[in-house]
Design a protein around this motif. Sequence first.
Motif, PDB file in Angstrom:
ATOM      1  N   ARG A  78       0.830  -1.209   0.000  1.00 57.84           N
ATOM      2  CA  ARG A  78       0.000   0.000   0.000  1.00 57.84           C
ATOM      3  C   ARG A  78       0.862   1.255   0.000  1.00 57.84           C
ATOM      4  O   ARG A  78       0.523   2.266  -0.629  1.00 57.84           O
ATOM      5  N   ASP A 208      -4.698   3.432   5.280  1.00 59.24           N
ATOM      6  CA  ASP A 208      -5.702   2.949   6.238  1.00 59.24           C
ATOM      7  C   ASP A 208      -4.981   2.507   7.513  1.00 59.24           C
ATOM      8  O   ASP A 208      -4.629   1.340   7.670  1.00 59.24           O
ATOM      9  N   GLY A 211      -6.517  -0.301   9.586  1.00 58.64           N
ATOM     10  CA  GLY A 211      -6.303  -1.553   8.871  1.00 58.64           C
ATOM     11  C   GLY A 211      -4.886  -2.060   9.013  1.00 58.64           C
ATOM     12  O   GLY A 211      -4.645  -3.263   9.176  1.00 58.64           O
ATOM     13  N   HIS A 255     -13.469  -4.558   9.158  1.00 55.44           N
ATOM     14  CA  HIS A 255     -13.078  -3.161   8.945  1.00 55.44           C
ATOM     15  C   HIS A 255     -12.882  -2.871   7.454  1.00 55.44           C
ATOM     16  O   HIS A 255     -13.313  -1.816   6.960  1.00 55.44           O
ATOM     17  N   GLN A 256     -12.265  -3.811   6.749  1.00 60.77           N
ATOM     18  CA  GLN A 256     -12.052  -3.619   5.319  1.00 60.77           C
ATOM     19  C   GLN A 256     -13.375  -3.587   4.559  1.00 60.77           C
ATOM     20  O   GLN A 256     -13.555  -2.794   3.628  1.00 60.77           O
ATOM     21  N   GLY A 259     -14.972  -0.259   4.582  1.00 63.23           N
ATOM     22  CA  GLY A 259     -14.233   0.864   4.020  1.00 63.23           C
ATOM     23  C   GLY A 259     -13.792   0.653   2.593  1.00 63.23           C
ATOM     24  O   GLY A 259     -12.770   1.195   2.166  1.00 63.23           O
ATOM     25  N   GLN A 260     -14.546  -0.128   1.837  1.00 59.36           N
ATOM     26  CA  GLN A 260     -14.166  -0.407   0.457  1.00 59.36           C
ATOM     27  C   GLN A 260     -14.240   0.834  -0.433  1.00 59.36           C
ATOM     28  O   GLN A 260     -13.610   0.879  -1.489  1.00 59.36           O
ATOM     29  N   ARG A 262     -13.133   3.716   0.602  1.00 57.68           N
ATOM     30  CA  ARG A 262     -12.130   4.653   1.135  1.00 57.68           C
ATOM     31  C   ARG A 262     -10.712   4.081   1.023  1.00 57.68           C
ATOM     32  O   ARG A 262      -9.925   4.173   1.938  1.00 57.68           O
ATOM     33  N   PRO A 264      -9.097   0.833   0.888  1.00 60.15           N
ATOM     34  CA  PRO A 264      -8.668  -0.097   1.932  1.00 60.15           C
ATOM     35  C   PRO A 264      -7.315  -0.719   1.604  1.00 60.15           C
ATOM     36  O   PRO A 264      -6.821  -0.619   0.474  1.00 60.15           O
TER      37      PRO A 264
END
Length: 469
Positions: A78, A208, A211, A255-256, A259-260, A262, A264
């Motif tokens: 990421r 994130d 995450g 959590h993922q 927030g798909q 935003r 992730p």
Amino acid sequence: MHLKRCITVGGMTKWRGNPWAVLATLSLGFFMTLLDMTIVNIAIPDVMRSLHTGLDQVVWTVGGYTLVLAVLLVTAARLGDLRGQRTVFAAGVVVFTLASAACGLAPDVGTLIAARVVQGVGAALLTPQTMALIIATFPADRRGTALGVWGAVAGVATLTGPTLGGTLVSAAGWRWVFLVNIPVGALVLAMTVLVVPDVRTGRAHRLDLPGVLLSSAALTCLTFALMEGDRYGWNAWIWGLMASGALLGGLFLRHQAGGQDREPLIPFELFQNRGFALMTALMGVIGAALIGAVLPLGIFLQEQLGLSAVHAGLALAPSPLVSLAVSPFAGRMSDRVGGHRVLVAGLLAFALGLGLVALLTGGDAHAWTFTAPLMLMGLGTGCMIAPLSAEAMRGVPARLAGSASGVSNSVRQLGSVLGTAATTALMTVGSPLDGVHLALALPIVLLALAAGALAFTRPRTPAPAATSA
């Protein structure tokens, strides 16, 4: 996708962005990190004598590196999306090289373990960027060949660690197992600056953080438990770590899921691609199988046949040599026919070669007994790795290449950890020879089942080149 190509002096302009020069740079950096997963094993006795310490501490020179690498791969992928893959790759090379110097100069085992942990951070930073940059550099019709070379590097690095490590320890001492990385790292860094283009998607990104924390905690618990389970007899504490890892993993996925929209760490869109999902799972199986094949055979050659570490490594050399020769051709076939049949053939060839190895591991065996089966295993490895990587990334949009690379490399690394734990446990069953046979049976079964599952999976037509959104 925008490629920044800076003008350089000294005739290097023609090399910037050259796909094969980029591939050579990325593969050399990748080779360096994978080699350090196995090269240190052979140096452990010398480290113990030199630093006056015990095995329970020295094993963390291996475990610390493996743990950090497994935990940080997704996050590092990421970061590549955030800061640019070339930037993060170069940062990883710098961290890895400086940590290698610290390892080679370590005055005590505590310093050595700490430096190995930092080395694992460097390896985690650079590893997922390699596949993402290959995807960005090569068009779809040549990507299989490129990933074939990349896969060959992975197989050869894993299998040649004991041979190279034994040679360095015998000739110059254990410190040179780490110090040899300094000139290699400097070369990779220079090539990165001069050759690798700065790949940017032109989009703003965010990290994130919740995450990152949840995934890191979950992977730390699971990886530590798998690595140390046999040592602690799979007691309640180890199972508690496993349960904690599973719980944290569930919270991470929840959590993922929320927030798909935003950005992730793991875009679920990846798993809508059936090929990516299937091939990523297969990467874990193959990671476990490779470790499950090499570890017991290496121990058999040394403990049962009395070979030195160097000679045992040389006896295993036919497999990586054949794999290195075959992988680019297998990658080219993957470009032409989609790779599905090549992959199935590779799985079966490796399983057959390993089955022959298991049949031949007896009291009357010698080093040359395994040459032909090892060559068959090398053929299988070469036909597995290239199509596997190409098929996993086929149809993955360029904007998701970093995340896809992080997920697939994490799964492969966790498969290796799980394979090590299972192999270690199986080798304690019965007599030493019984343990070797039982340990070798596990990867044979895994690969045969994988080949059978793929044989009944409909091959996919090669997709056009991925483009960024």
